[in-house]
Scaffold this motif. Structure first.
Motif, PDB file in Angstrom:
ATOM      1  N   TYR A 195       7.869  -3.359   1.956  1.00  0.00           N
ATOM      2  CA  TYR A 195       6.949  -4.493   1.901  1.00  0.00           C
ATOM      3  C   TYR A 195       7.614  -5.705   2.524  1.00  0.00           C
ATOM      4  N   ASN A 236       6.832  -9.760   2.799  1.00  0.00           N
ATOM      5  CA  ASN A 236       5.951 -10.837   2.334  1.00  0.00           C
ATOM      6  C   ASN A 236       4.696 -10.296   1.652  1.00  0.00           C
ATOM      7  N   LYS A 237       4.887  -9.371   0.762  1.00  0.00           N
ATOM      8  CA  LYS A 237       3.834  -8.767  -0.064  1.00  0.00           C
ATOM      9  C   LYS A 237       2.926  -7.824   0.714  1.00  0.00           C
ATOM     10  N   GLU A 238       3.194  -7.587   1.977  1.00  0.00           N
ATOM     11  CA  GLU A 238       2.347  -6.686   2.747  1.00  0.00           C
ATOM     12  C   GLU A 238       3.049  -5.368   3.005  1.00  0.00           C
ATOM     13  N   SER A 270       3.024  -5.218  -5.053  1.00  0.00           N
ATOM     14  CA  SER A 270       3.887  -6.382  -4.878  1.00  0.00           C
ATOM     15  C   SER A 270       3.121  -7.637  -5.259  1.00  0.00           C
ATOM     16  N   ASP A 280       4.286 -10.574  -5.857  1.00  0.00           N
ATOM     17  CA  ASP A 280       4.835 -11.712  -5.114  1.00  0.00           C
ATOM     18  C   ASP A 280       6.083 -11.231  -4.376  1.00  0.00           C
ATOM     19  N   LYS A 281       6.666 -12.112  -3.584  1.00  0.00           N
ATOM     20  CA  LYS A 281       7.788 -11.699  -2.722  1.00  0.00           C
ATOM     21  C   LYS A 281       8.989 -11.201  -3.503  1.00  0.00           C
ATOM     22  N   LEU A 341       8.540  -5.885  -6.591  1.00  0.00           N
ATOM     23  CA  LEU A 341       7.888  -4.707  -6.015  1.00  0.00           C
ATOM     24  C   LEU A 341       7.969  -3.608  -7.058  1.00  0.00           C
TER      25      LEU A 341
END
Lengths: 111, 111
Positions: free
Chosen positions: B49, B51-53, B68, B70-71, B74
């Motif tokens: 991941y 930045n949360k993506e 996720s 937040d940053k 995870l």
């Protein structure tokens, strides 16, 4: 995808001898080559790394050499000590999130 | 000052159950990972991941779902656990193309 091969899978040396572990990779775009050490029951930890603009890097008893043309890089440990006994992993990355690890080498240093 | 932490450290459960493993990093990294380490010590990336993506989703059964919020976090949720899921799961974090810092690992045993 990237293919990382690591040899040997096991390595046994006498204390004070040198140890060499070699990795080959397939993707010529790869540009970051770290080595991790994992002691029994512990997490992998970075011991040394090299980027593609450098051919060799040394940190005390540990050195890494990189041959970009042949697509291989090696870890050299000199004057081995019993506490060097661990599993060592090479890894390869193209400078993105995708890091691929070799299968690991179990190094045993006999006192 | 734990850099990358995981909970729980050990997880023993029955086949068919659903379980979650949590991971947190306080290093300010923008990329987080999940790895599976099997009994032969092979480290295989599962997810990445940034930045949360979701960036990387290897060939992992869809019973495994990362989240996720937040940053810095995870988490890994596993549905319908199978015997073959038994392994050590490592969370890691890094700046993009940089050293990966691993958590202490979660040893999952499915009975």
């Amino acid at each position: 995808g990237e293919n990382v091969e690591q040899h040997p899978s096991t390595l046994s040396v006498q204390e004070g001898d040198s140890a060499v572990i070699k990795c080959t990779y397939s993707d010529s775009a790869s540009n970051y080559f770290p080595w991790y050490k994992q002691e029994l029951g512990k997490r992998p930890q970075l011991i040394i790394d090299i980027r593609s603009n450098v051919g060799e890097k040394k940190d005390q008893r540990i050195a890494v050499t990189l041959n970009k043309t042949a697509k291989h890089f090696s870890l050299h440990i000199t004057e081995t000590q019993p506490e060097d006994s661990a599993v060592y992993f090479c890894a390869v990355s193209k400078g993105n999130n995708d890091m691929r690890f070799g299968a690991g080498t179990r190094l045993t240093v006999k006192p | 000052d734990t850099a990358v932490s995981q909970t729980p450290k050990y997880l023993v459960t029955q086949m068919g159950n659903d379980k979650s493993i949590k991971c947190e990093q306080n290093l300010g990294h923008d990329t987080m990972y999940w790895y599976k380490q099997d009994s032969k010590k092979f480290l295989k990336i599962m997810f990445s991941y940034n930045n949360k993506e979701l960036i990387i989703n290897e060939t992992v059964p869809n019973r495994f779902s990362p989240k996720s919020p937040d940053k810095a976090h995870l988490n890994l949720h596993i549905n319908s656990l199978e015997l073959g899921d038994s392994a050590v799961y490592f969370c890691a974090s890094s700046h993009i193309s940089g050293e990966q810092f691993f958590g202490p690992g979660t040893r999952l045993t499915v009975l």
